[in-house]
Enzyme design. Structure first.
Site, PDB file in Angstrom:
ATOM      1  N   ARG A  84      52.464  33.529  41.693  1.00 46.67           N
ATOM      2  CA  ARG A  84      53.316  33.217  40.533  1.00 46.67           C
ATOM      3  C   ARG A  84      52.801  33.935  39.289  1.00 46.67           C
ATOM      4  O   ARG A  84      51.612  34.226  39.203  1.00 46.67           O
ATOM      5  CB  ARG A  84      53.278  31.707  40.257  1.00 46.67           C
ATOM      6  CG  ARG A  84      53.700  30.875  41.432  1.00 46.67           C
ATOM      7  CD  ARG A  84      53.403  29.441  41.098  1.00 46.67           C
ATOM      8  NE  ARG A  84      53.823  28.555  42.158  1.00 46.67           N
ATOM      9  CZ  ARG A  84      53.548  27.262  42.180  1.00 46.67           C
ATOM     10  NH1 ARG A  84      52.857  26.712  41.202  1.00 46.67           N
ATOM     11  NH2 ARG A  84      53.957  26.519  43.159  1.00 46.67           N
ATOM     12  N   ASP A 139      50.639  38.207  40.360  1.00 46.04           N
ATOM     13  CA  ASP A 139      49.608  38.553  39.379  1.00 46.04           C
ATOM     14  C   ASP A 139      48.420  37.621  39.559  1.00 46.04           C
ATOM     15  O   ASP A 139      48.586  36.459  39.920  1.00 46.04           O
ATOM     16  CB  ASP A 139      50.160  38.655  37.958  1.00 46.04           C
ATOM     17  CG  ASP A 139      50.101  37.385  37.155  1.00 46.04           C
ATOM     18  OD1 ASP A 139      49.087  36.703  37.193  1.00 46.04           O
ATOM     19  OD2 ASP A 139      51.075  37.098  36.451  1.00 46.04           O
ATOM     20  N   GLY A 159      38.656  27.532  29.543  1.00 46.69           N
ATOM     21  CA  GLY A 159      38.413  26.087  29.618  1.00 46.69           C
ATOM     22  C   GLY A 159      39.703  25.339  29.906  1.00 46.69           C
ATOM     23  O   GLY A 159      39.777  24.509  30.819  1.00 46.69           O
ATOM     24  N   ALA A 160      40.738  25.662  29.133  1.00 46.02           N
ATOM     25  CA  ALA A 160      42.020  24.974  29.301  1.00 46.02           C
ATOM     26  C   ALA A 160      42.623  25.274  30.678  1.00 46.02           C
ATOM     27  O   ALA A 160      43.133  24.373  31.349  1.00 46.02           O
ATOM     28  CB  ALA A 160      42.989  25.395  28.192  1.00 46.02           C
ATOM     29  N   GLY A 167      51.729  34.502  35.311  1.00 42.04           N
ATOM     30  CA  GLY A 167      51.155  33.803  34.166  1.00 42.04           C
ATOM     31  C   GLY A 167      49.901  33.026  34.511  1.00 42.04           C
ATOM     32  O   GLY A 167      49.461  32.998  35.660  1.00 42.04           O
ATOM     33  N   LEU A 180      35.336  36.817  45.540  1.00 44.88           N
ATOM     34  CA  LEU A 180      35.556  38.215  45.944  1.00 44.88           C
ATOM     35  C   LEU A 180      37.041  38.582  45.924  1.00 44.88           C
ATOM     36  O   LEU A 180      37.500  39.373  46.751  1.00 44.88           O
ATOM     37  CB  LEU A 180      35.004  38.420  47.368  1.00 44.88           C
ATOM     38  CG  LEU A 180      33.568  37.944  47.645  1.00 44.88           C
ATOM     39  CD1 LEU A 180      33.266  37.939  49.135  1.00 44.88           C
ATOM     40  CD2 LEU A 180      32.561  38.837  46.907  1.00 44.88           C
ATOM     41  N   ASN A 204      32.397  35.903  39.543  1.00 45.36           N
ATOM     42  CA  ASN A 204      33.087  36.913  40.351  1.00 45.36           C
ATOM     43  C   ASN A 204      32.111  38.082  40.518  1.00 45.36           C
ATOM     44  O   ASN A 204      30.963  38.010  40.081  1.00 45.36           O
ATOM     45  CB  ASN A 204      34.439  37.301  39.734  1.00 45.36           C
ATOM     46  CG  ASN A 204      34.305  38.026  38.392  1.00 45.36           C
ATOM     47  OD1 ASN A 204      33.220  38.472  38.009  1.00 45.36           O
ATOM     48  ND2 ASN A 204      35.411  38.143  37.679  1.00 45.36           N
ATOM     49  N   HIS A 231      40.656  27.824  47.620  1.00 47.30           N
ATOM     50  CA  HIS A 231      41.334  29.059  48.022  1.00 47.30           C
ATOM     51  C   HIS A 231      42.851  28.850  48.064  1.00 47.30           C
ATOM     52  O   HIS A 231      43.620  29.717  47.657  1.00 47.30           O
ATOM     53  CB  HIS A 231      40.897  29.486  49.433  1.00 47.30           C
ATOM     54  CG  HIS A 231      39.639  30.302  49.466  1.00 47.30           C
ATOM     55  ND1 HIS A 231      39.225  31.112  48.437  1.00 47.30           N
ATOM     56  CD2 HIS A 231      38.709  30.456  50.452  1.00 47.30           C
ATOM     57  CE1 HIS A 231      38.093  31.712  48.784  1.00 47.30           C
ATOM     58  NE2 HIS A 231      37.756  31.328  49.994  1.00 47.30           N
ATOM     59  N   ALA A 246      44.259  34.116  36.046  1.00 47.98           N
ATOM     60  CA  ALA A 246      43.845  32.714  36.249  1.00 47.98           C
ATOM     61  C   ALA A 246      43.570  32.354  37.702  1.00 47.98           C
ATOM     62  O   ALA A 246      43.486  31.179  38.043  1.00 47.98           O
ATOM     63  CB  ALA A 246      44.858  31.743  35.638  1.00 47.98           C
ATOM     64  N   ALA A 247      43.407  33.359  38.587  1.00 51.11           N
ATOM     65  CA  ALA A 247      43.030  33.049  39.985  1.00 51.11           C
ATOM     66  C   ALA A 247      41.683  32.330  39.987  1.00 51.11           C
ATOM     67  O   ALA A 247      41.527  31.266  40.597  1.00 51.11           O
ATOM     68  CB  ALA A 247      42.943  34.333  40.801  1.00 51.11           C
ATOM     69  N   GLY A 248      40.716  32.924  39.286  1.00 50.17           N
ATOM     70  CA  GLY A 248      39.381  32.322  39.243  1.00 50.17           C
ATOM     71  C   GLY A 248      39.409  30.951  38.571  1.00 50.17           C
ATOM     72  O   GLY A 248      38.732  30.024  39.016  1.00 50.17           O
TER      73      GLY A 248
HETATM   74  P1  ADP Z   1      38.488  36.080  38.876  1.00 50.52           P
HETATM   75  O1  ADP Z   1      39.933  35.776  38.659  1.00 50.52           O
HETATM   76  O2  ADP Z   1      37.579  35.134  38.152  1.00 50.52           O
HETATM   77  O3  ADP Z   1      38.105  37.526  38.711  1.00 50.52           O
HETATM   78  P2  ADP Z   1      38.560  36.481  41.766  1.00 50.52           P
HETATM   79  O4  ADP Z   1      39.452  37.648  41.552  1.00 50.52           O
HETATM   80  O5  ADP Z   1      37.303  36.712  42.521  1.00 50.52           O
HETATM   81  O6  ADP Z   1      38.184  35.720  40.428  1.00 50.52           O
HETATM   82  O7  ADP Z   1      39.438  35.382  42.546  1.00 50.52           O
HETATM   83  C1  ADP Z   1      39.059  34.015  42.614  1.00 50.52           C
HETATM   84  C2  ADP Z   1      39.701  33.381  43.834  1.00 50.52           C
HETATM   85  O8  ADP Z   1      41.133  33.490  43.732  1.00 50.52           O
HETATM   86  C3  ADP Z   1      39.365  34.027  45.163  1.00 50.52           C
HETATM   87  O9  ADP Z   1      38.145  33.530  45.691  1.00 50.52           O
HETATM   88  C4  ADP Z   1      40.576  33.624  46.001  1.00 50.52           C
HETATM   89  O10 ADP Z   1      40.493  32.258  46.381  1.00 50.52           O
HETATM   90  C5  ADP Z   1      41.724  33.717  44.993  1.00 50.52           C
HETATM   91  N1  ADP Z   1      42.383  35.036  44.989  1.00 50.52           N
HETATM   92  C6  ADP Z   1      42.219  36.048  44.092  1.00 50.52           C
HETATM   93  N2  ADP Z   1      43.007  37.111  44.383  1.00 50.52           N
HETATM   94  C7  ADP Z   1      43.697  36.769  45.495  1.00 50.52           C
HETATM   95  C8  ADP Z   1      44.692  37.422  46.310  1.00 50.52           C
HETATM   96  N3  ADP Z   1      45.132  38.664  46.012  1.00 50.52           N
HETATM   97  N4  ADP Z   1      45.184  36.749  47.376  1.00 50.52           N
HETATM   98  C9  ADP Z   1      44.761  35.494  47.680  1.00 50.52           C
HETATM   99  N5  ADP Z   1      43.833  34.822  46.965  1.00 50.52           N
HETATM  100  C10 ADP Z   1      43.301  35.435  45.883  1.00 50.52           C
END
Ligand code: ADP
Length: 305
Positions: A287, A248, A43-44, A289, A223, A186, A278, A251-253
């Site tokens: 980056r 790393d 959430g944060a 963390g 994906l 995901n 994206h 927190a991408a998602g």
């Molecule tokens: P989660 O972190 O929830 O498992 P994902 O791994 O599917 O989610 O990633 C969420 C989004 O983060 C992707 O749709 C993309 O925009 C971005 N992303 C994740 N991994 C990468 C990567 N290696 N390079 C570029 N973008 C990435």
């Protein structure tokens, strides 16, 4: 620019991270290397991503009556988040994640929900005006499910769009899915929700169809580095992500979700909103963390130029 109001309802955790040579076996003590405390909780993290990317955002959450809870609240304020609906709960500790990371970069994690468990339907009703007045509500699944369900129902009643990031993975009742406008699982989460393993376009679309049938108009299956599968009106396609050198993917998602909602609330159409999200997530994976990696609006705009 006219922008809509966002409410995030979700978790706040203090992540205690210890790098260690190998995971201790039962009864074993292992001397660790680097130790740090980072602010997290899905959430944060998503609230921070929304705040930094430019949303007009309030956050409904709970911390404990402890020092770290107060520090987290202050940090969230400085990330452009309205923290009035974050209360410090008497007798509770702030949510904690204890994370061991080994030399291979694998992790084992134990979580104490702490004050996150106090985000009950009663707590929600204290702050429900925020949801009634908002244009969008963004949630995850680290809060009590009955609260997530009550919030989605309230939002639907007041024409507030509901975006659900169904993480961590679990099955969900149809009653909840019927009140969701946009869902962003995901691949693992999509499989848990639909029973379909995502291995190609056809299986992604089959999973999306299952979610459409439950009443969800927009399905976005993330994906990883390949981007997302977007399905609307029974039609799906891939929207590729940006190629970057990932350091790393923590927190991408979360970054994707926070930035996506910001763009949608600015009236950006879905394809461009996904591209914006994206970009934000691509910066975050370059980056280290969770929250420290989340970009500000200026950085996203210059990445997209
Ligand atoms: P989660 O972190 O929830 O498992 P994902 O791994 O599917 O989610 O990633 C969420 C989004 O983060 C992707 O749709 C993309 O925009 C971005 N992303 C994740 N991994 C990468 C990567 N290696 N390079 C570029 N973008 C990435």
């Amino acid at each position: 620019m006219q922008k809509g109001k966002l409410v995030v309802l979700g978790s706040i955790n203090a992540d205690h991270i210890l790098n260690i040579e190998h995971f201790p076996r039962p009864g074993e003590t292992v001397l660790g290397q680097q130790y740090k405390v980072a602010f997290g909780g899905k959430g944060a993290n998503q609230a921070v991503a929304a705040g930094r990317s430019g949303a007009d955002i309030s956050f409904i959450a709970c911390v404990g009556q402890d020092d770290i809870g107060e520090r987290i609240r202050q940090q969230l304020s400085s990330d452009s988040i309205n923290t009035q609906a974050i209360e410090a709960i008497d007798g509770e500790t702030t949510g904690v994640a204890l994370i061991f990371v080994n030399q291979e970069g694998e992790n084992v994690i134990g979580i104490s929900a702490g004050a996150n468990a106090a985000v009950t339907p009663d707590y929600l009703s204290k702050h429900q005006k925020l949801i009634e007045d908002a244009d969008a509500l963004l949630m995850q699944l680290e809060s009590p499910l009955e609260t997530v369900m009550a919030a989605a129902q309230l939002a639907r009643k007041h024409n507030t769009q509901v975006i659900l990031n169904p993480a961590p993975a679990r099955e969900l009742p149809d009653d909840l899915l019927a009140n969701i406008d946009v869902i962003t699982p995901n691949e693992t989460e999509a499989e848990k929700l639909t029973g379909i393993t995502i291995k190609d376009d056809a299986s992604a679309q089959r999973a999306a169809e299952v979610l459409h049938q439950k009443g969800i108009k927009t399905v976005l299956i993330t994906l990883g580095s390949r981007g997302v599968w977007l399905s609307q009106n029974q039609q799906g396609k891939t929207i590729p992500g940006f190629k970057v050198k990932a350091v790393d993917t923590i927190a991408a998602g979360d970054t994707f979700n926070g930035a996506l909602v910001t763009a949608l609330l600015e009236g950006t159409e879905i394809n461009a909103a996904v591209r914006f999200a994206h970009a934000a997530a691509a910066i975050a994976v370059t980056r280290e963390g969770a929250q420290p990696s989340v970009p500000w609006r200026k950085e996203i705009d210059s990445f997209l130029q």
